[in-house]
Scaffold this motif. Structure first.
Motif, PDB file in Angstrom:
ATOM      1  N   SER B  26     -31.488  76.767  41.123  1.00  0.00           N
ATOM      2  CA  SER B  26     -30.718  77.959  40.769  1.00  0.00           C
ATOM      3  C   SER B  26     -29.634  77.541  39.798  1.00  0.00           C
ATOM      4  CB  SER B  26     -30.100  78.546  42.038  1.00  0.00           C
ATOM      5  OG  SER B  26     -28.978  79.360  41.756  1.00  0.00           O
ATOM      6  N   GLU B  28     -26.758  78.102  40.396  1.00  0.00           N
ATOM      7  CA  GLU B  28     -25.617  77.890  41.262  1.00  0.00           C
ATOM      8  C   GLU B  28     -25.919  76.894  42.390  1.00  0.00           C
ATOM      9  OE1 GLU B  28     -22.371  78.504  41.923  1.00  0.00           O
ATOM     10  OE2 GLU B  28     -22.369  78.903  39.776  1.00  0.00           O
ATOM     11  N   THR B  30     -24.022  74.938  43.944  1.00  0.00           N
ATOM     12  CA  THR B  30     -23.017  74.966  45.009  1.00  0.00           C
ATOM     13  C   THR B  30     -23.333  76.044  46.037  1.00  0.00           C
ATOM     14  OG1 THR B  30     -21.404  74.365  43.330  1.00  0.00           O
ATOM     15  CG2 THR B  30     -20.537  75.001  45.478  1.00  0.00           C
ATOM     16  N   LEU B  31     -23.757  77.194  45.539  1.00  0.00           N
ATOM     17  CA  LEU B  31     -24.123  78.283  46.438  1.00  0.00           C
ATOM     18  C   LEU B  31     -25.265  77.853  47.357  1.00  0.00           C
ATOM     19  CD1 LEU B  31     -24.008  81.361  47.195  1.00  0.00           C
ATOM     20  CD2 LEU B  31     -25.780  81.683  45.467  1.00  0.00           C
ATOM     21  N   GLN B  32     -26.243  77.202  46.782  1.00  0.00           N
ATOM     22  CA  GLN B  32     -27.385  76.786  47.593  1.00  0.00           C
ATOM     23  C   GLN B  32     -27.007  75.674  48.566  1.00  0.00           C
ATOM     24  OE1 GLN B  32     -30.383  76.280  44.447  1.00  0.00           O
ATOM     25  NE2 GLN B  32     -31.237  78.160  45.267  1.00  0.00           N
ATOM     26  N   MET B  35     -25.540  77.415  51.396  1.00  0.00           N
ATOM     27  CA  MET B  35     -26.588  78.028  52.223  1.00  0.00           C
ATOM     28  C   MET B  35     -27.224  76.969  53.132  1.00  0.00           C
ATOM     29  SD  MET B  35     -28.336  80.507  49.321  1.00  0.00           S
ATOM     30  CE  MET B  35     -29.782  81.003  50.284  1.00  0.00           C
ATOM     31  N   LEU B 111     -20.982  84.774  49.983  1.00  0.00           N
ATOM     32  CA  LEU B 111     -22.193  84.849  49.153  1.00  0.00           C
ATOM     33  C   LEU B 111     -23.347  84.038  49.748  1.00  0.00           C
ATOM     34  CD1 LEU B 111     -20.533  84.639  45.622  1.00  0.00           C
ATOM     35  CD2 LEU B 111     -21.662  86.638  46.651  1.00  0.00           C
ATOM     36  N   GLY B 115     -26.895  85.505  50.578  1.00  0.00           N
ATOM     37  CA  GLY B 115     -28.109  84.915  50.025  1.00  0.00           C
ATOM     38  C   GLY B 115     -29.104  84.525  51.113  1.00  0.00           C
TER      39      GLY B 115
END
Lengths: 292, 292
Positions: B26, B28, B30-32, B35, B111, B115
């Protein structure tokens, strides 16, 4: 019917559908009130309108598009409720009304957003469409909403506030943050018309890319040229927060040229559908010419 | 194989599946990462274990249960990430580790939870199971997670901190807050075994009600009798926050009697499946006898 009338017809339709569907009872009426507050916030219903327009372009039945229209608006609304939270954009007003966490409280706003997301998928799983169609709708919406789509765009945006972006980065961000759901609306309209030719999907996707980006460029321009009262948020707030925008990168004139290009591209794809494509072309006009 | 070994086998299986599935890239990372942090938090994987156990009880194929096991754990994990947020339970530690918003930040935690929820439905929509089975799984999970299920339970809980509840209210809350997903796990195990007899579903639902409640009563008892280090959270924290619990309403002895009753009920339903039900009975034992 003018495009304004058509848009109003579809806006009313999705509102009535959402009102009817969300009337189930729960042990938490406050939570559901907050969900409805997030949903009925005076939004333009651009995504549901797109679902219906594409459904009609492809000779679908409007009633087959209702669940898709409602579900995508639930996802869009949840994202706005979460976006407005203090830890995110920290907005107290949206379209001139207190945001969900102001009208209720933060915990309720977080849970209302969560509930709206679940509800979108519940709706689609239970629709009367063919099983494979329902799965196509669910997959399209979940991918667009998730960590390679909308949520990635939000995270990217938050991480880059106050930083300069290249045009490529700005586009990659908007393709996810707004573009993913705009494109999902178009694809969901396509899936809601079972007789549609698969060839049309590629063209519709290109149309979606163009108007998705046009929508964002226009938003950025409105932030500079719009009227605070019409916008429902302080004019110039992007500039003040030093957000990366098209006018910041291209200048106001450059941004307007970019908008004109995207507009032209969207129009010519719409026209490739012949006379039936005229509503899509008019929608592109509407997005580019709107004042809020 | 002992139930402990069986549980470990299924825990490992769902962990491997989640690791493999969540490896997509992705813009992102950091987002993953957040998660994954929320997902791989040392959880007991009770819900995936239940999916697999019911799948096996009903002569299903384990590989048909993988997507359901992963999806329900994504929903459970997202709910923990959001629950821990400052505006909700405001917890800094979960199982002895910093919670997601401490390890990252609040916006990323919101977020990441969002997600994870989208991803659960994406996974189910794309599995290799029959279309109607996938829709049954999606509907079951979305209803359990939504505003008449888990999210309603959370909202009810938050609104009643420091207030006294009747036993009926406490049960209504837990039936949604934890019970809904426990029952969804069982139903999803059922749907993952296509040859299962519809008659078994009613019995499995009663089993789910019993162990769902037993799980919560046990949690409340552990908060009083457990060891802070083993629990991974301060012992006595419910009491300190004046949360409504079974021991608070029934006394510690009354709560233990209630637990024994629920345990017995779960055991006898499990045994009604004959020798094949022994793993479910052992799982009920495990839930009742665990020390964290």
């Amino acid at each position: 019917m003018s495009i304004q009338q058509l848009i109003r017809t579809y806006q009313k339709r999705v509102d009535q559908q959402l009102q009817a569907k969300l009337s189930h009872s729960s042990i938490e009426p406050t939570l559901q009130e907050a969900m409805r507050y997030g949903l009925f916030n005076g939004g333009k219903r651009v995504r549901p309108v797109l679902v219906y327009l594409v459904n009609q372009l492809l000779d679908g039945r409007l009633e087959d598009a209702d669940d898709a229209a409602c579900a995508i608006e639930c996802i869009h609304s949840y994202s706005l409720v979460h976006d407005d939270l203090p830890a995110m954009d920290d907005d107290d007003l949206r379209r001139g009304k207190p945001t969900c966490h102001i009208a209720f409280d933060e915990a309720t706003a977080i849970l209302a957003g969560d509930g709206l997301q679940s509800y979108a998928f519940e709706l689609l799983s239970q629709s009367a469409l063919a099983p494979q169609t329902r799965l196509d709708l669910i997959r399209t919406l979940a991918q667009a909403a998730g960590d390679r789509g909308m949520v990635a765009g939000q995270a990217f945006d938050l991480r880059h506030v106050g930083q300069s972006l290249t045009l490529e980065q700005l586009e990659a961000m908007h393709n996810r943050k707004t573009g993913a759901l705009i494109n999902a609306a178009i694809e969901m309209g396509y899936y809601s018309a079972p007789a549609a030719s698969p060839d049309s999907l590629a063209a519709l996707r290109r149309f979606g890319d163009a108007i998705g980006l046009a929508f964002q460029v226009k938003d950025d321009i409105l932030d500079i040229e719009g009227d605070t009262e019409t916008l429902g948020k302080p004019q110039g707030s992007d500039l003040e927060q030093n957000k990366p925008t098209y006018p910041a990168l291209l200048g106001l004139t450059g941004a307007k040229e970019k908008l004109a290009e995207l507009h032209q591209e969207a129009r010519s794809i719409a026209q490739s559908f012949g006379p039936k494509g005229s509503d899509l072309a008019l929608l592109a006009d509407y997005i580019v010419n709107r004042d809020h």
